[in-house]
Motif scaffolding. Structure first.
Motif, PDB file in Angstrom:
ATOM      1  N   ASP A  71      -5.691   2.125  -8.235  1.00  0.00           N
ATOM      2  CA  ASP A  71      -7.035   1.667  -8.594  1.00  0.00           C
ATOM      3  C   ASP A  71      -8.097   2.111  -7.599  1.00  0.00           C
ATOM      4  OD1 ASP A  71      -6.008   0.482 -10.773  1.00  0.00           O
ATOM      5  OD2 ASP A  71      -5.951  -1.552  -9.936  1.00  0.00           O
ATOM      6  N   VAL A  72      -7.667   2.413  -6.380  1.00  0.00           N
ATOM      7  CA  VAL A  72      -8.636   2.888  -5.387  1.00  0.00           C
ATOM      8  C   VAL A  72      -9.092   4.284  -5.813  1.00  0.00           C
ATOM      9  CG1 VAL A  72      -8.943   3.593  -2.982  1.00  0.00           C
ATOM     10  CG2 VAL A  72      -7.562   1.569  -3.540  1.00  0.00           C
ATOM     11  N   ARG A  73     -10.374   4.454  -5.976  1.00  0.00           N
ATOM     12  CA  ARG A  73     -10.893   5.767  -6.401  1.00  0.00           C
ATOM     13  C   ARG A  73     -11.896   6.231  -5.368  1.00  0.00           C
ATOM     14  NH1 ARG A  73      -8.698   7.714 -11.577  1.00  0.00           N
ATOM     15  NH2 ARG A  73      -6.953   6.293 -11.480  1.00  0.00           N
ATOM     16  N   GLN A  74     -11.411   6.829  -4.319  1.00  0.00           N
ATOM     17  CA  GLN A  74     -12.343   7.365  -3.329  1.00  0.00           C
ATOM     18  C   GLN A  74     -11.744   8.642  -2.771  1.00  0.00           C
ATOM     19  OE1 GLN A  74     -12.986   4.852   0.015  1.00  0.00           O
ATOM     20  NE2 GLN A  74     -13.333   3.081  -1.265  1.00  0.00           N
ATOM     21  N   VAL A  75     -12.548   9.361  -2.052  1.00  0.00           N
ATOM     22  CA  VAL A  75     -12.023  10.541  -1.376  1.00  0.00           C
ATOM     23  C   VAL A  75     -12.418  10.483   0.088  1.00  0.00           C
ATOM     24  CG1 VAL A  75     -12.053  11.973  -3.448  1.00  0.00           C
ATOM     25  CG2 VAL A  75     -14.049  11.929  -1.938  1.00  0.00           C
ATOM     26  N   GLY A  76     -11.659  11.184   0.897  1.00  0.00           N
ATOM     27  CA  GLY A  76     -11.961  11.219   2.324  1.00  0.00           C
ATOM     28  C   GLY A  76     -10.689  11.371   3.133  1.00  0.00           C
ATOM     29  N   GLN A  77     -10.869  11.393   4.450  1.00  0.00           N
ATOM     30  CA  GLN A  77      -9.736  11.595   5.342  1.00  0.00           C
ATOM     31  C   GLN A  77      -9.481  10.339   6.159  1.00  0.00           C
ATOM     32  OE1 GLN A  77     -11.182  15.006   7.493  1.00  0.00           O
ATOM     33  NE2 GLN A  77     -10.074  16.400   6.134  1.00  0.00           N
ATOM     34  N   GLY A  78      -8.300  10.251   6.722  1.00  0.00           N
ATOM     35  CA  GLY A  78      -8.018   9.209   7.700  1.00  0.00           C
ATOM     36  C   GLY A  78      -7.734   7.833   7.119  1.00  0.00           C
ATOM     37  N   TYR A  79      -7.338   7.773   5.846  1.00  0.00           N
ATOM     38  CA  TYR A  79      -6.938   6.483   5.293  1.00  0.00           C
ATOM     39  C   TYR A  79      -5.572   6.098   5.871  1.00  0.00           C
ATOM     40  CZ  TYR A  79     -10.697   6.900   1.926  1.00  0.00           C
ATOM     41  OH  TYR A  79     -11.931   6.998   1.353  1.00  0.00           O
ATOM     42  N   ARG A  80      -5.316   4.782   5.866  1.00  0.00           N
ATOM     43  CA  ARG A  80      -4.052   4.307   6.413  1.00  0.00           C
ATOM     44  C   ARG A  80      -3.650   3.040   5.665  1.00  0.00           C
ATOM     45  NH1 ARG A  80      -1.603   5.010  11.840  1.00  0.00           N
ATOM     46  NH2 ARG A  80      -3.319   6.187  12.706  1.00  0.00           N
ATOM     47  N   LEU A  81      -2.383   2.957   5.315  1.00  0.00           N
ATOM     48  CA  LEU A  81      -1.845   1.731   4.706  1.00  0.00           C
ATOM     49  C   LEU A  81      -1.142   0.934   5.791  1.00  0.00           C
ATOM     50  CD1 LEU A  81      -0.238   2.946   1.361  1.00  0.00           C
ATOM     51  CD2 LEU A  81      -1.868   1.057   1.557  1.00  0.00           C
ATOM     52  N   THR A  82      -1.309  -0.377   5.764  1.00  0.00           N
ATOM     53  CA  THR A  82      -0.649  -1.228   6.756  1.00  0.00           C
ATOM     54  C   THR A  82       0.018  -2.409   6.051  1.00  0.00           C
ATOM     55  OG1 THR A  82      -2.468  -0.687   8.244  1.00  0.00           O
ATOM     56  CG2 THR A  82      -0.993  -2.443   8.948  1.00  0.00           C
ATOM     57  N   VAL A  83       1.231  -2.713   6.457  1.00  0.00           N
ATOM     58  CA  VAL A  83       1.937  -3.904   5.979  1.00  0.00           C
ATOM     59  C   VAL A  83       2.496  -4.583   7.228  1.00  0.00           C
ATOM     60  CG1 VAL A  83       3.806  -4.811   4.558  1.00  0.00           C
ATOM     61  CG2 VAL A  83       2.577  -2.743   3.822  1.00  0.00           C
ATOM     62  N   GLY A  84       1.942  -5.743   7.582  1.00  0.00           N
ATOM     63  CA  GLY A  84       2.380  -6.410   8.810  1.00  0.00           C
ATOM     64  C   GLY A  84       2.212  -5.474   9.994  1.00  0.00           C
ATOM     65  N   ASP A  85       3.304  -5.253  10.727  1.00  0.00           N
ATOM     66  CA  ASP A  85       3.190  -4.356  11.888  1.00  0.00           C
ATOM     67  C   ASP A  85       3.614  -2.924  11.561  1.00  0.00           C
ATOM     68  OD1 ASP A  85       5.854  -4.768  11.540  1.00  0.00           O
ATOM     69  OD2 ASP A  85       6.249  -5.489  13.589  1.00  0.00           O
ATOM     70  N   LYS A  86       3.788  -2.634  10.264  1.00  0.00           N
ATOM     71  CA  LYS A  86       4.170  -1.268   9.871  1.00  0.00           C
ATOM     72  C   LYS A  86       2.954  -0.549   9.290  1.00  0.00           C
ATOM     73  CE  LYS A  86       8.786  -2.572   9.661  1.00  0.00           C
ATOM     74  NZ  LYS A  86       8.919  -3.933   9.055  1.00  0.00           N
ATOM     75  N   ALA A  87       2.801   0.714   9.682  1.00  0.00           N
ATOM     76  CA  ALA A  87       1.641   1.460   9.182  1.00  0.00           C
ATOM     77  C   ALA A  87       2.062   2.862   8.770  1.00  0.00           C
ATOM     78  CB  ALA A  87       0.574   1.555  10.270  1.00  0.00           C
ATOM     79  N   SER A  88       1.358   3.371   7.784  1.00  0.00           N
ATOM     80  CA  SER A  88       1.587   4.764   7.408  1.00  0.00           C
ATOM     81  C   SER A  88       0.882   5.660   8.424  1.00  0.00           C
ATOM     82  CB  SER A  88       1.016   5.034   6.016  1.00  0.00           C
ATOM     83  OG  SER A  88      -0.400   5.072   6.081  1.00  0.00           O
ATOM     84  N   ARG A  89       1.202   6.927   8.375  1.00  0.00           N
ATOM     85  CA  ARG A  89       0.383   7.895   9.091  1.00  0.00           C
ATOM     86  C   ARG A  89      -0.971   7.997   8.391  1.00  0.00           C
ATOM     87  NH1 ARG A  89       4.382  11.096   8.119  1.00  0.00           N
ATOM     88  NH2 ARG A  89       5.870  10.620   9.723  1.00  0.00           N
ATOM     89  N   PRO A  90      -2.033   8.447   9.068  1.00  0.00           N
ATOM     90  CA  PRO A  90      -3.295   8.657   8.352  1.00  0.00           C
ATOM     91  C   PRO A  90      -3.116   9.729   7.270  1.00  0.00           C
ATOM     92  CG  PRO A  90      -3.524   9.125  10.722  1.00  0.00           C
ATOM     93  CD  PRO A  90      -2.105   8.805  10.489  1.00  0.00           C
ATOM     94  N   PHE A  91      -3.779   9.517   6.130  1.00  0.00           N
ATOM     95  CA  PHE A  91      -3.639  10.495   5.030  1.00  0.00           C
ATOM     96  C   PHE A  91      -4.973  10.709   4.340  1.00  0.00           C
ATOM     97  CE2 PHE A  91      -2.613   6.278   3.388  1.00  0.00           C
ATOM     98  CZ  PHE A  91      -3.333   6.209   2.207  1.00  0.00           C
ATOM     99  N   ASP A  92      -5.026  11.794   3.579  1.00  0.00           N
ATOM    100  CA  ASP A  92      -6.246  12.154   2.852  1.00  0.00           C
ATOM    101  C   ASP A  92      -6.190  11.666   1.406  1.00  0.00           C
ATOM    102  OD1 ASP A  92      -6.736  13.581   5.137  1.00  0.00           O
ATOM    103  OD2 ASP A  92      -6.494  15.570   4.214  1.00  0.00           O
ATOM    104  N   LEU A  93      -7.341  11.297   0.892  1.00  0.00           N
ATOM    105  CA  LEU A  93      -7.506  11.139  -0.558  1.00  0.00           C
ATOM    106  C   LEU A  93      -8.393  12.313  -0.979  1.00  0.00           C
ATOM    107  CD1 LEU A  93      -7.963   7.259  -0.857  1.00  0.00           C
ATOM    108  CD2 LEU A  93      -5.920   8.638  -1.298  1.00  0.00           C
ATOM    109  N   LYS A  94      -7.818  13.206  -1.771  1.00  0.00           N
ATOM    110  CA  LYS A  94      -8.448  14.518  -1.966  1.00  0.00           C
ATOM    111  C   LYS A  94      -9.379  14.560  -3.171  1.00  0.00           C
ATOM    112  CE  LYS A  94      -4.285  16.588  -1.693  1.00  0.00           C
ATOM    113  NZ  LYS A  94      -3.241  17.594  -1.465  1.00  0.00           N
ATOM    114  N   ALA A  95     -10.500  15.240  -2.969  1.00  0.00           N
ATOM    115  CA  ALA A  95     -11.500  15.354  -4.031  1.00  0.00           C
ATOM    116  C   ALA A  95     -11.074  16.385  -5.077  1.00  0.00           C
ATOM    117  CB  ALA A  95     -12.841  15.764  -3.432  1.00  0.00           C
ATOM    118  N   ALA A  96     -10.479  17.476  -4.615  1.00  0.00           N
ATOM    119  CA  ALA A  96     -10.139  18.559  -5.539  1.00  0.00           C
ATOM    120  C   ALA A  96      -8.966  19.339  -4.959  1.00  0.00           C
ATOM    121  CB  ALA A  96     -11.336  19.484  -5.711  1.00  0.00           C
TER     122      ALA A  96
END
Ligand code: 9MR
Length: 601
Positions: A71-96
């Motif tokens: 449902d998240v509809r955005q683009v950009g760099q450096g997004y991160r998912l976090t659950v408690g003390d666990k986190a993803s690496r930063p990732f991109d949401l790509k425009a094209a």
């Protein structure tokens, strides 16, 4: 450079489509749903939610939580998912889409070319250039002695079979595997042309790929495919040649039981196609192609190889018709001859072993017959080919066409019948499409059975599992093309996400892509791991992937019994059952990368 540690919160390491489906996976033993949050590059919370608990997952051996943030509809760099003390690496949401993966995946084929130098100007690093190998590649037949002492007496001619692609980490050249790889690349082009997809056509157009033929006015993907096609054509037995071949029933080569039963019989072999050309014994690792001076031998012609050439030469005759009529004519004539020869000799199976090259023995050739008849019919519209099709259990539906692989090609035939217009009458074509959609629905159903949510759920992972998944994505992609149903496209994204990092190893199985890419393929030239004088692999090469079935190499033997199917893998050059690279695996990677770019929202 040291490798980053794996994360338990994984997603596609190359980023996700800003407007597309977005799934991440968390391995965590907690049984209740957990809160997740998505932050942007500034650390601001963009979205929150709760994980969906999948539970214990046999394929990964983990307890899985799924995070769907589509449902998240955005683009950009450096997004991160976090659950408690666990986190993803930063990732991109790509425009094209940027087209990088498709280009890199296709460049693999150029770099596997035999008989020509690999030019520094066409590869990403100068150390990937190399002199021509097997130039020329002229070979005569082996005198084969099988374990029962029967001898294949060989042939009284030699063939110039220069060119074509090396299969894999070895420098054998195999018709059955070359065929399905060519089909896949040419199909990517034919799909784009027939469905009028400008973006996909532009991605493979003349000048868009790094091949020596660029600038010749022909789409580069076809130039690349033709390089292999010319080799496949050269593997055809000249008219008027007779040969002794083993005729009869295979009951057990390729590790499937006892010895085969066959009788060496002299036949008129014109039009049949030699199964393979390879070295008289396996070369060591590393061995650059130009340094391989082992005697090359032809294997006897087989029904499977003949039908394989018939299929792809017929496909080529159709696709090259408006591009190079003389080549199209040559392909069609070769296809007709190979098909007729295979019909005269429907049971020449690859069942006598010789070392130094891969077996690719296939005891079941009804699918090759269906595929070849489908391509010939799609190209010519002739009643004789339709009659063969109609007699096939794959056409009646009595037998499912199944997953695409080098030894299972009926679905390739069905995809062509469903794609090429004006051949089958409406009802027949609807039936072919309906069955392909049912196949795709089964793949979608498999997603619900897997923690990592991928359209593939076998009990054990086979040799080349990554390609098995991507070949399923081809069927899913075409299902989306025909229906526009977003479920199919999501499943293609899921397949790509898995291969590019959303897996229990947190591994991108494609060199040069993602934070933790595969680096050490089993390859005789890209053998940096074994010898610093050899190059590291180029970008865009797909590892065969986890293999929990044939754990025969020295690395796999050590892991056997101690890994869940999706984790039976190591980034090790010695691990040929898990980490080799091949043309028939990179071909579906290229197809899927092109398709995803083409259909990106
Ligand atoms: O991809 C092939 C796989 O399906 C088979 O199980 C395996 C053993 O027969 O062989 C694989 O193909 C290899 C070929 O024989 C030689 N070149 C490398 C291929 C990939 O490992």
């Amino acid at each position: 450079r040291a490798e980053e540690a794996p994360s338990v919160l994984t997603l596609n390491q190359t980023g996700l489509e800003g407007a597309g489906p977005k799934v991440a996976i968390l391995a965590d033993a907690v049984s209740a749903p957990l809160d997740w949050r998505l932050t942007d590059a500034r650390g601001l919370v963009v979205a929150t939610g709760r994980t969906r608990v999948f539970g214990d997952d046999a394929a990964s051996g983990q307890h899985i939580h799924q995070i769907d943030f589509s449902d998240v509809r955005q683009v950009g760099q450096g997004y991160r998912l976090t659950v408690g003390d666990k986190a993803s690496r930063p990732f991109d949401l790509k425009a094209a889409p940027d087209g990088r993966l498709a280009r890199a995946a296709l460049s693999f084929f150029y770099q596997q070319r035999s008989g020509v130098p690999i030019e520094a100007a066409l590869v990403e690093r100068p150390d990937l250039a190399r002199p021509a190998g097997h130039h020329p590649d002229r070979a005569t037949c082996f005198n084969l002695a099988d374990p029962r002492g029967q001898v294949w007496p060989g042939c009284d001619y030699s063939l110039d079979v220069s060119g074509g692609w090396y299969d894999a980490g070895d420098q054998g050249k195999y018709v059955v595997n070359g065929g399905i790889s060519v089909w896949t690349l040419v199909n990517a082009y034919e799909r784009a042309r027939l469905l009028k997809r400008p973006r996909a056509l532009a991605a493979v157009a003349d000048g868009d790929l790094a091949v020596p033929e660029r600038g010749n006015g022909v789409p580069d993907i076809l130039d690349e495919a033709r390089f292999e096609l010319e080799f496949l054509l050269a593997m055809q037995v000249p008219e008027g040649k007779s040969l002794e071949v083993p005729l009869g029933v295979q009951s057990g080569r390729d590790g499937k039981g006892g010895p085969g039963h066959y009788v060496l019989t002299r036949i008129d072999a014109g039009g049949l196609v030699h199964q393979r050309v390879g070295d008289a014994h396996w070369t060591g690792l590393p061995t650059a192609p130009a340094d391989d001076h082992v005697t090359r031998y032809l294997y006897y012609p087989t029904t499977a190889a003949s039908l394989n050439l018939a299929a792809v030469a017929a496909q080529a005759a159709r696709v090259w018709r408006d591009i190079d009529g003389a080549f199209a004519d040559r392909c069609l004539a070769a296809a007709r001859r190979a098909f007729a020869a295979a019909q005269r000799h429907p049971d020449i199976l690859a069942q006598v072993e010789f070392t130094g090259s891969g077996g690719y023995g296939d005891p079941h050739v009804a699918d090759e017959l269906y595929w070849a008849a489908a391509e010939l019919y799609a190209t010519t519209g002739e009643a004789a080919y339709l009659a063969v099709l109609r007699a096939s259990p794959y056409f009646s539906g009595e037998q499912g066409t199944g997953d695409i692989s080098w030894g299972s090609v009926a679905t390739a035939g069905a995809l062509t019948l469903a794609l090429v217009p004006d051949r089958l009458d409406g009802a027949d074509r609807d039936r072919v499409r309906a069955r392909l959609l049912a196949l795709a629905d089964g793949y979608v159903a498999d997603e619900g059975k897997t923690g990592y949510h991928l359209p593939y759920a076998p009990a054990s992972y086979p040799w080349g599992s990554n390609a098995a998944i991507l070949n399923r994505a081809i069927v899913l992609g075409m299902a989306y093309d025909w229906t526009g149903n977003a479920v199919y496209r999501s499943a293609v994204v899921d397949a790509a996400d898995y291969v590019l990092g959303r897996n229990p190893l947190d591994r991108s199985f494609v060199t040069g892509f993602g934070a933790r890419p595969m680096r050490n393929p089993h390859h005789r030239f890209w053998a940096r791991q074994a010898d610093a004088r050899y190059p590291a692999p180029p970008s865009g090469v797909l590892s065969g992937g986890p293999n929990s079935s044939a754990m025969t190499d020295m690395v796999a033997k050590e892991m056997k019994g101690g890994c869940a199917p999706q984790t039976c893998w190591a980034d090790d050059l010695r691990a040929y059952t898990m980490n080799e690279v091949t043309i028939n695996w990179n071909a579906p990677l290229a197809w899927v990368a092109l398709w995803l770019d083409d259909t990106a929202p």
